[in-house]
Design a protein around this motif. Structure first.
Motif, PDB file in Angstrom:
ATOM      1  N   GLU A 178      30.127 -68.451 -19.487  1.00 57.12           N
ATOM      2  CA  GLU A 178      28.868 -69.130 -19.790  1.00 57.12           C
ATOM      3  C   GLU A 178      27.637 -68.367 -19.309  1.00 57.12           C
ATOM      4  O   GLU A 178      26.601 -68.392 -19.975  1.00 57.12           O
ATOM      5  CB  GLU A 178      28.882 -70.524 -19.155  1.00 57.12           C
ATOM      6  CG  GLU A 178      29.984 -71.417 -19.713  1.00 57.12           C
ATOM      7  CD  GLU A 178      29.933 -72.811 -19.120  1.00 57.12           C
ATOM      8  OE1 GLU A 178      28.884 -73.172 -18.544  1.00 57.12           O
ATOM      9  OE2 GLU A 178      30.937 -73.539 -19.228  1.00 57.12           O
ATOM     10  N   LEU A 179      27.716 -67.695 -18.174  1.00 59.09           N
ATOM     11  CA  LEU A 179      26.539 -67.017 -17.636  1.00 59.09           C
ATOM     12  C   LEU A 179      26.611 -65.497 -17.742  1.00 59.09           C
ATOM     13  O   LEU A 179      25.607 -64.814 -17.539  1.00 59.09           O
ATOM     14  CB  LEU A 179      26.345 -67.416 -16.164  1.00 59.09           C
ATOM     15  CG  LEU A 179      26.142 -68.907 -15.892  1.00 59.09           C
ATOM     16  CD1 LEU A 179      25.895 -69.139 -14.401  1.00 59.09           C
ATOM     17  CD2 LEU A 179      24.973 -69.462 -16.709  1.00 59.09           C
ATOM     18  N   GLY A 180      27.804 -64.963 -18.009  1.00 56.45           N
ATOM     19  CA  GLY A 180      27.931 -63.529 -18.156  1.00 56.45           C
ATOM     20  C   GLY A 180      28.348 -62.830 -16.872  1.00 56.45           C
ATOM     21  O   GLY A 180      28.433 -63.429 -15.807  1.00 56.45           O
ATOM     22  N   LYS A 181      28.582 -61.526 -17.009  1.00 52.65           N
ATOM     23  CA  LYS A 181      29.123 -60.770 -15.880  1.00 52.65           C
ATOM     24  C   LYS A 181      28.097 -60.501 -14.790  1.00 52.65           C
ATOM     25  O   LYS A 181      28.446 -60.113 -13.668  1.00 52.65           O
ATOM     26  CB  LYS A 181      29.684 -59.427 -16.362  1.00 52.65           C
ATOM     27  CG  LYS A 181      28.633 -58.494 -16.962  1.00 52.65           C
ATOM     28  CD  LYS A 181      29.259 -57.193 -17.400  1.00 52.65           C
ATOM     29  CE  LYS A 181      28.192 -56.229 -17.955  1.00 52.65           C
ATOM     30  NZ  LYS A 181      28.768 -54.936 -18.353  1.00 52.65           N
ATOM     31  N   ASP A 182      26.791 -60.685 -15.083  1.00 50.53           N
ATOM     32  CA  ASP A 182      25.756 -60.435 -14.087  1.00 50.53           C
ATOM     33  C   ASP A 182      25.482 -61.639 -13.198  1.00 50.53           C
ATOM     34  O   ASP A 182      24.624 -61.582 -12.310  1.00 50.53           O
ATOM     35  CB  ASP A 182      24.448 -60.008 -14.773  1.00 50.53           C
ATOM     36  CG  ASP A 182      24.595 -58.656 -15.460  1.00 50.53           C
ATOM     37  OD1 ASP A 182      25.356 -57.829 -14.931  1.00 50.53           O
ATOM     38  OD2 ASP A 182      23.946 -58.443 -16.499  1.00 50.53           O
ATOM     39  N   ALA A 183      26.190 -62.734 -13.439  1.00 55.15           N
ATOM     40  CA  ALA A 183      25.961 -63.938 -12.637  1.00 55.15           C
ATOM     41  C   ALA A 183      26.458 -63.739 -11.209  1.00 55.15           C
ATOM     42  O   ALA A 183      27.390 -62.982 -10.967  1.00 55.15           O
ATOM     43  CB  ALA A 183      26.660 -65.132 -13.284  1.00 55.15           C
ATOM     44  N   VAL A 184      25.800 -64.427 -10.292  1.00 55.08           N
ATOM     45  CA  VAL A 184      26.205 -64.368  -8.887  1.00 55.08           C
ATOM     46  C   VAL A 184      26.456 -65.783  -8.386  1.00 55.08           C
ATOM     47  O   VAL A 184      25.869 -66.743  -8.886  1.00 55.08           O
ATOM     48  CB  VAL A 184      25.127 -63.698  -8.010  1.00 55.08           C
ATOM     49  CG1 VAL A 184      24.934 -62.256  -8.399  1.00 55.08           C
ATOM     50  CG2 VAL A 184      23.800 -64.439  -8.090  1.00 55.08           C
ATOM     51  N   ILE A 185      27.372 -65.887  -7.433  1.00 54.41           N
ATOM     52  CA  ILE A 185      27.666 -67.188  -6.830  1.00 54.41           C
ATOM     53  C   ILE A 185      26.695 -67.411  -5.681  1.00 54.41           C
ATOM     54  O   ILE A 185      26.585 -66.592  -4.771  1.00 54.41           O
ATOM     55  CB  ILE A 185      29.116 -67.242  -6.339  1.00 54.41           C
ATOM     56  CG1 ILE A 185      30.058 -67.270  -7.545  1.00 54.41           C
ATOM     57  CG2 ILE A 185      29.351 -68.462  -5.458  1.00 54.41           C
ATOM     58  CD1 ILE A 185      31.505 -67.314  -7.169  1.00 54.41           C
ATOM     59  N   VAL A 186      25.976 -68.527  -5.725  1.00 55.94           N
ATOM     60  CA  VAL A 186      24.993 -68.846  -4.704  1.00 55.94           C
ATOM     61  C   VAL A 186      25.629 -69.593  -3.545  1.00 55.94           C
ATOM     62  O   VAL A 186      25.365 -69.319  -2.381  1.00 55.94           O
ATOM     63  CB  VAL A 186      23.837 -69.678  -5.305  1.00 55.94           C
ATOM     64  CG1 VAL A 186      22.831 -70.049  -4.218  1.00 55.94           C
ATOM     65  CG2 VAL A 186      23.156 -68.902  -6.421  1.00 55.94           C
ATOM     66  N   SER A 187      26.525 -70.549  -3.837  1.00 56.06           N
ATOM     67  CA  SER A 187      27.165 -71.311  -2.767  1.00 56.06           C
ATOM     68  C   SER A 187      28.435 -71.961  -3.269  1.00 56.06           C
ATOM     69  O   SER A 187      28.621 -72.132  -4.482  1.00 56.06           O
ATOM     70  CB  SER A 187      26.221 -72.387  -2.213  1.00 56.06           C
ATOM     71  OG  SER A 187      25.979 -73.370  -3.202  1.00 56.06           O
ATOM     72  N   THR A 188      29.322 -72.308  -2.341  1.00 52.36           N
ATOM     73  CA  THR A 188      30.525 -73.074  -2.656  1.00 52.36           C
ATOM     74  C   THR A 188      30.731 -74.112  -1.563  1.00 52.36           C
ATOM     75  O   THR A 188      30.393 -73.861  -0.407  1.00 52.36           O
ATOM     76  CB  THR A 188      31.771 -72.175  -2.713  1.00 52.36           C
ATOM     77  OG1 THR A 188      31.987 -71.608  -1.423  1.00 52.36           O
ATOM     78  CG2 THR A 188      31.635 -71.076  -3.744  1.00 52.36           C
ATOM     79  N   LYS A 189      31.266 -75.260  -1.930  1.00 52.24           N
ATOM     80  CA  LYS A 189      31.594 -76.282  -0.934  1.00 52.24           C
ATOM     81  C   LYS A 189      32.672 -77.195  -1.483  1.00 52.24           C
ATOM     82  O   LYS A 189      32.802 -77.376  -2.705  1.00 52.24           O
ATOM     83  CB  LYS A 189      30.358 -77.085  -0.537  1.00 52.24           C
ATOM     84  CG  LYS A 189      29.762 -77.930  -1.650  1.00 52.24           C
ATOM     85  CD  LYS A 189      28.568 -78.724  -1.116  1.00 52.24           C
ATOM     86  CE  LYS A 189      27.959 -79.606  -2.218  1.00 52.24           C
ATOM     87  NZ  LYS A 189      26.812 -80.390  -1.715  1.00 52.24           N
ATOM     88  N   GLU A 190      33.460 -77.747  -0.576  1.00 55.03           N
ATOM     89  CA  GLU A 190      34.512 -78.669  -0.970  1.00 55.03           C
ATOM     90  C   GLU A 190      33.951 -80.077  -1.091  1.00 55.03           C
ATOM     91  O   GLU A 190      33.195 -80.544  -0.224  1.00 55.03           O
ATOM     92  CB  GLU A 190      35.648 -78.659   0.058  1.00 55.03           C
ATOM     93  CG  GLU A 190      36.463 -77.377   0.037  1.00 55.03           C
ATOM     94  CD  GLU A 190      37.686 -77.471   0.930  1.00 55.03           C
ATOM     95  OE1 GLU A 190      37.836 -78.505   1.603  1.00 55.03           O
ATOM     96  OE2 GLU A 190      38.482 -76.523   0.942  1.00 55.03           O
ATOM     97  N   VAL A 191      34.290 -80.765  -2.173  1.00 55.98           N
ATOM     98  CA  VAL A 191      33.849 -82.145  -2.408  1.00 55.98           C
ATOM     99  C   VAL A 191      35.051 -82.963  -2.855  1.00 55.98           C
ATOM    100  O   VAL A 191      36.110 -82.426  -3.212  1.00 55.98           O
ATOM    101  CB  VAL A 191      32.732 -82.205  -3.482  1.00 55.98           C
ATOM    102  CG1 VAL A 191      31.501 -81.447  -3.026  1.00 55.98           C
ATOM    103  CG2 VAL A 191      33.233 -81.633  -4.818  1.00 55.98           C
TER     104      VAL A 191
END
Length: 438
Positions: free
Chosen positions: A21-34
């Motif tokens: 959806e965002l392409g290969k240039d996308a970066v992960i800003v944050s992750t959290k368990e919910v």
């Protein structure tokens, strides 16, 4: 800039959706368990909320460094490493910038780093950092090398991942321990042994039992294996007693550790049990009545004593006591944090043939304080360590901690004020008895 959140079960699923959806240039800003779903908060399913972003501006400029959610990157990489999946870490902004500067070479470097990481975590030994010189010359020709300052933070992230995965594996292994194994670990912790070293000792004992075919060893077998591990560690540091070739012994240490009393005990032991003629030297002219205290012991033991106030006096004192088989010298207990005081003490120690220097440490001190004292006095030669005041503490785990921090051998342990009874040669089995409470 487009920002989008994904609710997924696994990180690989999130990475797949982000790329589509965002392409290969996308970066992960944050992750959290919910937790998602369930009824009235019950039976909720654990999910991962991943926030990703991509810059859609048409004119692509060199990206500026911006704060990266550091915990997010190690968490994602740790899950892949723990699951045994190939290295495919999510890209933080700092990593994205580095890849744009040196994409082919950096990719090859990162892959090598993660392979080393996985090899170490799976028992392949200590991983060695991958060197850029291993990259093919043809690859380097078509790329720009990233500055060293940009590579170092990435290596810090690698170390964070390693520690995180080790912690996960350790926790998983700990859950499989028997109740008695956990009880022994608690006992070691109560004795002041560090948590990492306590875990290592029990883990080695459990592994030894499994090697013999005991997946859930009986308490007696496990206890025996823990004793063996402790004895192996302590035996490497054990150098009890005084050899006949030792003619002069200097005693150094911090204030109030019991040097003078220890000297009297050792002198009586050498005179009564080894039939050696002993003489005393003291340079402790700073403490009130310190000279008189040692003079009293010398009078009781009918031994000669010399008082020195300078390095020049020491030569005179040694010549005066040359008829003695063993000369024991007391030094002033000064503030070990003061370099001038430590250097002043060491200036009094004349290196002569057959001389040794004993560092006196109190078992009522913390391991950190003991190491600080060792490091201060180790600038000058320390040949052995004597532990004092074993009767004034219920813990002796600091002795085990020191086996991982210094190679200086242990010779004696004192356990009271009685002269000469309350001094014993360092015996690993006696220390183990105190540690395990037998």
């Amino acid at each position: 800039m487009r920002v989008k959140k994904y609710l997924v079960e696994t990180m690989p699923e999130a990475m797949s959706q982000i790329r589509q959806e965002l392409g290969k240039d996308a970066v992960i800003v944050s992750t959290k368990e919910v937790k998602s779903g369930g009824i009235l908060g019950m039976f909720a399913k654990k999910m991962i909320e991943v926030t990703a972003a991509v810059d859609d501006s048409p004119a692509k400029q060199t990206p500026q460094p911006r704060p990266a959610a550091r915990p997010a990157v190690p968490a994602a990489m740790a899950r892949n490493a723990y699951a045994g999946k190939p290295p495919n870490p999510p890209k933080s902004p700092a990593v994205t910038q580095r890849h744009e500067l040196a994409s082919p070479a950096a990719d090859q470097l990162d892959e090598a780093l993660f392979k080393d990481l996985l090899q170490e975590l799976r028992g392949g030994g200590e991983a060695k950092p991958a060197e850029p010189t291993q990259i093919a010359p043809a690859t380097i020709t078509n790329s720009v090398k990233a500055p060293v300052t940009q590579q170092e933070p990435w290596r810090d992230e690698i170390r964070e991942v390693k520690e995180m995965v080790k912690s996960m594996l350790r926790k998983s292994e700990h859950e499989n321990w028997t109740a008695y194994a956990k009880q022994l670990e608690t006992r070691l912790l109560e004795q002041g042994i560090t948590s990492e070293l306590s875990y290592s000792i029990i883990d080695r004992a459990m592994s030894s039992c499994r090697t013999e075919g005991s997946a859930e060893p009986a308490p007696t077998l496990l206890h025996s294996r823990v004793e063996s591990v402790l004895e192996e560690k302590l035996a490497r540091q054990c150098k009890p007693g005084l050899s006949r070739s030792t003619n002069v012994v200097y005693f150094v240490g911090a204030t109030g550790v019991g040097k003078t009393t220890t000297i009297a005990k050792l002198a009586a032991d050498q005179m009564f049990h080894h039939q050696r003629k002993v003489g005393f030297i003291t340079s402790d002219t700073y403490r009130i009545a310190a000279v008189e205290q040692l003079r009293t012991y010398a009078s009781i033991l009918n031994a000669p004593i010399e008082v020195v106030t300078s390095p020049n006096d020491l030569q005179r004192a040694l010549e005066s006591l040359q008829d003695c088989d063993l000369i024991l010298m007391d030094t002033a207990g000064r503030n070990y944090r003061n370099d001038m005081h430590v250097n002043e003490i060491n200036s009094m120690l004349k290196p002569v043939e057959g001389s040794e220097t004993f560092l006196v440490l109190s078992l009522t001190s913390k391991t950190e304080d003991m190491m600080a004292i060792i490091n201060r006095f180790a600038k000058h030669t320390i040949d052995r360590i004597i532990f004092t005041k074993a009767d004034e503490t219920d813990t002796c785990g600091s002795i085990v901690n020191l086996t991982d921090k210094t190679d200086i051998p242990f010779s004696y342990v004192t356990c009271g004020q009685n002269v000469p009874d309350d001094i014993k040669s360092f015996e690993p089995k006696e220390i183990i008895r105190l540690l395990l409470g037998d």
